[in-house]
Design an enzyme around this catalytic site. Structure first.
Site, mmCIF file in Angstrom:
data_model
loop_
_atom_site.group_PDB
_atom_site.id
_atom_site.type_symbol
_atom_site.label_atom_id
_atom_site.label_comp_id
_atom_site.label_asym_id
_atom_site.label_seq_id
_atom_site.Cartn_x
_atom_site.Cartn_y
_atom_site.Cartn_z
ATOM 1 N N GLY A 194 20.006 -52.519 -36.495
ATOM 2 C CA GLY A 194 19.443 -52.276 -37.815
ATOM 3 C C GLY A 194 20.409 -51.433 -38.638
ATOM 4 O O GLY A 194 21.238 -50.705 -38.093
ATOM 5 N N GLN A 203 22.700 -45.754 -45.213
ATOM 6 C CA GLN A 203 23.741 -45.643 -44.193
ATOM 7 C C GLN A 203 25.078 -46.206 -44.647
ATOM 8 O O GLN A 203 26.101 -45.946 -44.016
ATOM 9 C CB GLN A 203 23.306 -46.341 -42.907
ATOM 10 C CG GLN A 203 22.176 -45.638 -42.191
ATOM 11 C CD GLN A 203 21.835 -46.365 -40.922
ATOM 12 O OE1 GLN A 203 21.068 -47.318 -40.936
ATOM 13 N NE2 GLN A 203 22.437 -45.931 -39.828
ATOM 14 N N CYS A 218 21.541 -44.144 -33.369
ATOM 15 C CA CYS A 218 21.722 -44.456 -34.785
ATOM 16 C C CYS A 218 23.216 -44.588 -35.074
ATOM 17 O O CYS A 218 24.015 -43.765 -34.609
ATOM 18 C CB CYS A 218 21.104 -43.341 -35.633
ATOM 19 S SG CYS A 218 21.255 -43.585 -37.405
ATOM 20 N N LEU A 219 23.582 -45.599 -35.851
ATOM 21 C CA LEU A 219 24.993 -45.795 -36.193
ATOM 22 C C LEU A 219 25.560 -44.630 -36.997
ATOM 23 O O LEU A 219 26.753 -44.370 -36.949
ATOM 24 C CB LEU A 219 25.173 -47.109 -36.962
ATOM 25 C CG LEU A 219 24.802 -48.380 -36.188
ATOM 26 C CD1 LEU A 219 24.951 -49.605 -37.085
ATOM 27 C CD2 LEU A 219 25.632 -48.522 -34.929
ATOM 28 N N HIS A 263 12.258 -47.138 -37.560
ATOM 29 C CA HIS A 263 13.507 -46.366 -37.583
ATOM 30 C C HIS A 263 14.263 -46.623 -38.890
ATOM 31 O O HIS A 263 14.691 -45.666 -39.555
ATOM 32 C CB HIS A 263 14.375 -46.747 -36.375
ATOM 33 C CG HIS A 263 15.699 -46.066 -36.337
ATOM 34 N ND1 HIS A 263 15.984 -45.044 -35.457
ATOM 35 C CD2 HIS A 263 16.831 -46.256 -37.076
ATOM 36 C CE1 HIS A 263 17.240 -44.631 -35.668
ATOM 37 N NE2 HIS A 263 17.770 -45.360 -36.635
ATOM 38 N N GLU A 264 14.425 -47.885 -39.265
ATOM 39 C CA GLU A 264 15.152 -48.208 -40.498
ATOM 40 C C GLU A 264 14.366 -47.777 -41.734
ATOM 41 O O GLU A 264 14.957 -47.310 -42.715
ATOM 42 C CB GLU A 264 15.496 -49.693 -40.553
ATOM 43 C CG GLU A 264 16.418 -50.169 -39.441
ATOM 44 C CD GLU A 264 17.666 -49.335 -39.266
ATOM 45 O OE1 GLU A 264 18.242 -48.849 -40.273
ATOM 46 O OE2 GLU A 264 18.090 -49.138 -38.113
ATOM 47 N N HIS A 279 15.013 -44.301 -42.676
ATOM 48 C CA HIS A 279 16.254 -44.101 -43.432
ATOM 49 C C HIS A 279 16.011 -44.202 -44.938
ATOM 50 O O HIS A 279 16.555 -43.401 -45.699
ATOM 51 C CB HIS A 279 17.320 -45.127 -43.037
ATOM 52 C CG HIS A 279 18.085 -44.759 -41.817
ATOM 53 N ND1 HIS A 279 18.878 -43.630 -41.743
ATOM 54 C CD2 HIS A 279 18.200 -45.377 -40.617
ATOM 55 C CE1 HIS A 279 19.442 -43.564 -40.553
ATOM 56 N NE2 HIS A 279 19.039 -44.613 -39.846
#
Length: 189
Positions: free
Chosen positions: A45, A50, A98-99, A140-141, A144
């Site tokens: 995701g 991000q 997380c990226l 999760h996304e 963000h």
């Protein structure tokens, strides 16, 4: 085009994102770039903040979880201007990463079901309910675009234990094999 992923500590990650208006940007190109960036970083995701876009958009491809949940085979979606309408079910822990926060994984508790309203990349409105890992990736996304990170869900003690690692990420003191933008690194160095 692969976009640089914004690292922990950048203010864009803590800001609530705003809605897109139809026609204000080339959504198809942004979606294509976000998927390319996500795949290049081996994520499931990626949200607008991000990649430095403080807009309500995220993309997911939960296919890597299809061994655990076969219904996730080819589960690839775009969420624009999403609004979670309801989170229900038993809370359960899952080791999330997380990226934007590489090399840190922690158990995070989330509810098992989510009902969400969103637009897809063709500006078609959907209202759907998801469960299990699909719900988790969406939550999760979604966090963000609400200016929240999975680390915000950790206990104060757990956050203190990883504080140095978080600060190191912000300063670019982490090895990743994808492009990142670090907030505490001065340009030209």
């Amino acid at each position: 085009m692969k976009l640089p992923i914004v690292a922990y500590g950048d203010p864009v990650l803590k800001k609530k994102a705003i809605d897109f208006e139809p026609g204000e940007t080339d959504i198809k190109k942004l979606v294509e770039d976000m998927f390319e960036t996500m795949y290049g970083a081996r994520g499931v995701g990626l949200a607008g903040p991000q990649v430095g876009v403080s807009k309500r958009i995220f993309v997911i491809d939960a296919t890597p979880f299809d061994d655990d949940e076969p219904e996730l085979a080819d589960f690839k979606k775009v969420f624009i201007n999403a609004q979670i309408l309801e989170e229900t079910g038993e809370e359960w822990a899952f080791n999330e990463g997380c990226l934007s926060i590489p090399d840190i994984r922690e158990d995070v508790y989330r509810q098992s079901h989510v009902r969400i309203k969103y637009l897809d990349e063709n500006w078609v409105e959907h209202e759907e309910t998801y469960k299990g890992l699909a719900a988790r990736v969406i939550q999760h996304e979604y966090d963000h675009i609400e200016g929240k990170l999975f680390t915000d869900k950790l206990s104060p003690l757990r956050k203190r234990l990883i504080e140095k690692k978080l600060n190191d990420i912000s300063r670019g003191m982490v090895k990743v094999d994808y492009r990142m933008k670090f907030p505490a690194v001065k340009k030209g160095r």
